[in-house]
Motif scaffolding. Structure first.
Motif, PDB file in Angstrom:
ATOM      1  N   MET A   1       9.258 129.622 -26.494  1.00 25.89           N
ATOM      2  CA  MET A   1       8.842 130.411 -25.359  1.00 25.89           C
ATOM      3  C   MET A   1       8.316 131.743 -25.888  1.00 25.89           C
ATOM      4  SD  MET A   1      11.023 131.422 -21.912  1.00 25.89           S
ATOM      5  CE  MET A   1      11.509 129.745 -21.646  1.00 25.89           C
ATOM      6  N   THR A   2       7.193 132.165 -25.360  1.00 24.03           N
ATOM      7  CA  THR A   2       6.600 133.417 -25.812  1.00 24.03           C
ATOM      8  C   THR A   2       7.233 134.604 -25.099  1.00 24.03           C
ATOM      9  OG1 THR A   2       4.869 133.477 -24.128  1.00 24.03           O
ATOM     10  CG2 THR A   2       4.384 132.249 -26.157  1.00 24.03           C
ATOM     11  N   ILE A   3       7.013 135.772 -25.646  1.00 24.95           N
ATOM     12  CA  ILE A   3       7.549 136.995 -25.071  1.00 24.95           C
ATOM     13  C   ILE A   3       6.988 137.211 -23.665  1.00 24.95           C
ATOM     14  CG2 ILE A   3       7.556 139.511 -25.305  1.00 24.95           C
ATOM     15  CD1 ILE A   3       7.626 138.965 -28.391  1.00 24.95           C
ATOM     16  N   ASN A   4       5.700 136.973 -23.498  1.00 25.08           N
ATOM     17  CA  ASN A   4       5.091 137.145 -22.176  1.00 25.08           C
ATOM     18  C   ASN A   4       5.661 136.160 -21.168  1.00 25.08           C
ATOM     19  OD1 ASN A   4       3.456 139.277 -22.961  1.00 25.08           O
ATOM     20  ND2 ASN A   4       1.794 137.931 -23.586  1.00 25.08           N
ATOM     21  N   THR A   5       5.974 134.961 -21.604  1.00 24.33           N
ATOM     22  CA  THR A   5       6.573 133.963 -20.712  1.00 24.33           C
ATOM     23  C   THR A   5       7.957 134.416 -20.268  1.00 24.33           C
ATOM     24  OG1 THR A   5       5.357 132.204 -21.827  1.00 24.33           O
ATOM     25  CG2 THR A   5       7.234 131.541 -20.497  1.00 24.33           C
ATOM     26  N   ILE A   6       8.722 134.970 -21.183  1.00 21.73           N
ATOM     27  CA  ILE A   6      10.060 135.464 -20.841  1.00 21.73           C
ATOM     28  C   ILE A   6       9.960 136.580 -19.808  1.00 21.73           C
ATOM     29  CG2 ILE A   6      12.075 136.709 -21.734  1.00 21.73           C
ATOM     30  CD1 ILE A   6      11.620 135.116 -24.372  1.00 21.73           C
TER      31      ILE A   6
ATOM     32  N   TYR B   1      13.200 146.420 -19.426  1.00 22.41           N
ATOM     33  CA  TYR B   1      14.054 146.741 -20.571  1.00 22.41           C
ATOM     34  C   TYR B   1      13.675 145.880 -21.767  1.00 22.41           C
ATOM     35  CZ  TYR B   1      18.196 147.436 -23.449  1.00 22.41           C
ATOM     36  OH  TYR B   1      19.033 147.726 -24.490  1.00 22.41           O
ATOM     37  N   TYR B   2      13.519 144.595 -21.529  1.00 19.25           N
ATOM     38  CA  TYR B   2      13.159 143.658 -22.601  1.00 19.25           C
ATOM     39  C   TYR B   2      11.844 144.073 -23.251  1.00 19.25           C
ATOM     40  CZ  TYR B   2      11.960 139.227 -24.863  1.00 19.25           C
ATOM     41  OH  TYR B   2      11.609 138.270 -25.776  1.00 19.25           O
ATOM     42  N   GLU B   3      10.877 144.369 -22.421  1.00 19.02           N
ATOM     43  CA  GLU B   3       9.567 144.750 -22.937  1.00 19.02           C
ATOM     44  C   GLU B   3       9.636 146.058 -23.722  1.00 19.02           C
ATOM     45  OE1 GLU B   3       5.028 144.688 -21.262  1.00 19.02           O
ATOM     46  OE2 GLU B   3       6.629 145.189 -19.862  1.00 19.02           O
ATOM     47  N   ALA B   4      10.385 147.023 -23.215  1.00 25.14           N
ATOM     48  CA  ALA B   4      10.464 148.330 -23.867  1.00 25.14           C
ATOM     49  C   ALA B   4      11.273 148.306 -25.151  1.00 25.14           C
ATOM     50  CB  ALA B   4      11.069 149.346 -22.901  1.00 25.14           C
ATOM     51  N   HIS B   5      12.358 147.532 -25.185  1.00 29.18           N
ATOM     52  CA  HIS B   5      13.254 147.576 -26.338  1.00 29.18           C
ATOM     53  C   HIS B   5      12.990 146.478 -27.361  1.00 29.18           C
ATOM     54  CE1 HIS B   5      15.308 150.261 -23.611  1.00 29.18           C
ATOM     55  NE2 HIS B   5      15.882 150.773 -24.671  1.00 29.18           N
ATOM     56  N   TYR B   6      12.640 145.315 -26.908  1.00 26.75           N
ATOM     57  CA  TYR B   6      12.422 144.211 -27.848  1.00 26.75           C
ATOM     58  C   TYR B   6      11.079 144.337 -28.533  1.00 26.75           C
ATOM     59  CZ  TYR B   6      12.491 139.519 -29.787  1.00 26.75           C
ATOM     60  OH  TYR B   6      12.486 138.462 -30.637  1.00 26.75           O
ATOM     61  N   LEU B   7      10.099 144.847 -27.823  1.00 27.37           N
ATOM     62  CA  LEU B   7       8.746 144.923 -28.376  1.00 27.37           C
ATOM     63  C   LEU B   7       8.437 146.251 -29.055  1.00 27.37           C
ATOM     64  CD1 LEU B   7       6.789 143.242 -25.447  1.00 27.37           C
ATOM     65  CD2 LEU B   7       7.646 142.197 -27.540  1.00 27.37           C
ATOM     66  N   ALA B   8       9.326 147.223 -28.970  1.00 31.53           N
ATOM     67  CA  ALA B   8       9.075 148.532 -29.564  1.00 31.53           C
ATOM     68  C   ALA B   8       8.964 148.415 -31.075  1.00 31.53           C
ATOM     69  CB  ALA B   8      10.190 149.495 -29.189  1.00 31.53           C
ATOM     70  N   PRO B   9       7.832 148.835 -31.642  1.00 29.23           N
ATOM     71  CA  PRO B   9       7.650 148.705 -33.091  1.00 29.23           C
ATOM     72  C   PRO B   9       8.602 149.567 -33.910  1.00 29.23           C
ATOM     73  CG  PRO B   9       5.821 149.903 -32.123  1.00 29.23           C
ATOM     74  CD  PRO B   9       6.691 149.431 -30.992  1.00 29.23           C
ATOM     75  N   SER B  10       9.044 150.682 -33.337  1.00 31.98           N
ATOM     76  CA  SER B  10       9.939 151.564 -34.082  1.00 31.98           C
ATOM     77  C   SER B  10      11.399 151.143 -33.960  1.00 31.98           C
ATOM     78  CB  SER B  10       9.793 153.003 -33.573  1.00 31.98           C
ATOM     79  OG  SER B  10      10.165 153.060 -32.213  1.00 31.98           O
ATOM     80  N   ASN B  11      11.676 150.218 -33.055  1.00 27.60           N
ATOM     81  CA  ASN B  11      13.041 149.769 -32.822  1.00 27.60           C
ATOM     82  C   ASN B  11      13.321 148.542 -33.695  1.00 27.60           C
ATOM     83  OD1 ASN B  11      15.545 149.668 -31.631  1.00 27.60           O
ATOM     84  ND2 ASN B  11      14.852 148.676 -29.771  1.00 27.60           N
ATOM     85  N   PRO B  12      14.329 148.617 -34.551  1.00 28.30           N
ATOM     86  CA  PRO B  12      14.655 147.414 -35.333  1.00 28.30           C
ATOM     87  C   PRO B  12      15.130 146.310 -34.391  1.00 28.30           C
ATOM     88  CG  PRO B  12      16.350 149.071 -35.584  1.00 28.30           C
ATOM     89  CD  PRO B  12      15.235 149.700 -34.791  1.00 28.30           C
TER      90      PRO B  12
END
Length: 64
Positions: free
Chosen positions: A1-6, A21-32
């Motif tokens: 499942m892709t991120i956009n699908t989720i 929240y998922y989009e902001a925290h999971y996809l953040a490039p600076s966030n491990p």
């Protein structure tokens, strides 16, 4: 499942705060990459808080 699908499925389930929240925290490039448990915990907390805030805002609007 892709991120956009989720994100789409979360919004279809009316979990838009969790999707944000998922989009902001999971996809953040600076966030491990955080653990799955922490990600789900954060999504749920964000959804609960967002719904609570929406409820309060609606109540205050009706009172005003």
């Amino acid at each position: 499942m892709t991120i956009n699908t989720i994100i789409l499925k979360l919004k279809q389930l009316k979990l838009s705060h969790a999707a944000n929240y998922y989009e902001a925290h999971y996809l953040a490039p600076s966030n491990p990459q955080i653990s799955t448990t922490k990600l789900i915990e954060g999504m749920l907390e964000h959804e609960i808080n967002g719904r609570h805030n929406n409820h309060i805002n609606k109540w205050q609007y009706r009172q005003g």
